[in-house]
Design a protein around this motif. Structure first.
Motif, PDB file in Angstrom:
ATOM      1  N   TYR A 110       0.797  -1.222   0.000  1.00 17.71           N
ATOM      2  CA  TYR A 110       0.000   0.000   0.000  1.00 17.71           C
ATOM      3  C   TYR A 110       0.836   1.281   0.000  1.00 17.71           C
ATOM      4  O   TYR A 110       0.292   2.366  -0.127  1.00 17.71           O
ATOM      5  N   LYS A 111       2.134   1.144   0.188  1.00 21.62           N
ATOM      6  CA  LYS A 111       3.060   2.285   0.177  1.00 21.62           C
ATOM      7  C   LYS A 111       2.740   3.330   1.246  1.00 21.62           C
ATOM      8  O   LYS A 111       3.013   4.510   1.093  1.00 21.62           O
ATOM      9  N   LEU A 112       2.159   2.885   2.329  1.00 15.65           N
ATOM     10  CA  LEU A 112       1.738   3.815   3.370  1.00 15.65           C
ATOM     11  C   LEU A 112       2.906   4.448   4.108  1.00 15.65           C
ATOM     12  O   LEU A 112       2.777   5.549   4.641  1.00 15.65           O
ATOM     13  N   THR A 113       4.066   3.779   4.122  1.00 13.31           N
ATOM     14  CA  THR A 113       5.222   4.382   4.794  1.00 13.31           C
ATOM     15  C   THR A 113       5.639   5.669   4.107  1.00 13.31           C
ATOM     16  O   THR A 113       6.222   6.544   4.742  1.00 13.31           O
ATOM     17  N   GLU A 114       5.320   5.826   2.833  1.00 14.83           N
ATOM     18  CA  GLU A 114       5.637   7.067   2.116  1.00 14.83           C
ATOM     19  C   GLU A 114       4.899   8.262   2.704  1.00 14.83           C
ATOM     20  O   GLU A 114       5.381   9.387   2.624  1.00 14.83           O
TER      21      GLU A 114
END
Length: 121
Positions: A110-114
């Motif tokens: 989900y690329k939520l760390t971005e």
């Protein structure tokens, strides 16, 4: 969704949770849609649930995302209320919902760390 039924151990009677299955399935589907929004938005994807919901209701994507997140939480709460009369079903449903969300939050998919790379100054 195939994830929901195995969440309940065999000793928990089917009748104690069968009515909660649709709510749990919705929760699973919508968790994915809510968490996928960021990665889909950054690549300009328009064929997704949040964008379709926004277009259908003539609201902004952020309002659609907020509504979907609220609906997802409501589905989870309804499921918990349905199974609340049976401690085994309640415990299994609670563990499932929490585990499902934590598993997906930890996924790099989900690329939520971005989202946390940027700081407001």
């Amino acid at each position: 969704m195939v994830y929901v039924l195995p969440a309940f151990p065999p000793e928990v009677p089917l009748k104690s949770y069968i009515q909660a299955i649709p709510e749990l399935i919705n929760c699973c589907n919508y968790v994915n849609d809510v968490l996928s929004f960021y990665k889909e938005e950054i690549v300009g994807e328009q064929a997704n649930f949040v964008t379709n919901m926004a277009n259908c209701h003539r609201i902004s994507k952020i309002d659609a995302l907020r509504r979907l997140a609220e609906d997802t939480a409501a589905d989870a709460l309804r499921a918990m209320k349905i199974v609340s009369g049976h401690p085994g079903a309640y415990k299994a449903a609670q563990a499932f919902v929490q585990g499902y969300i934590v598993f997906h939050l930890a996924s790099p998919r989900y690329k939520l760390t971005e989202l946390f790379k940027y700081q407001i100054e």
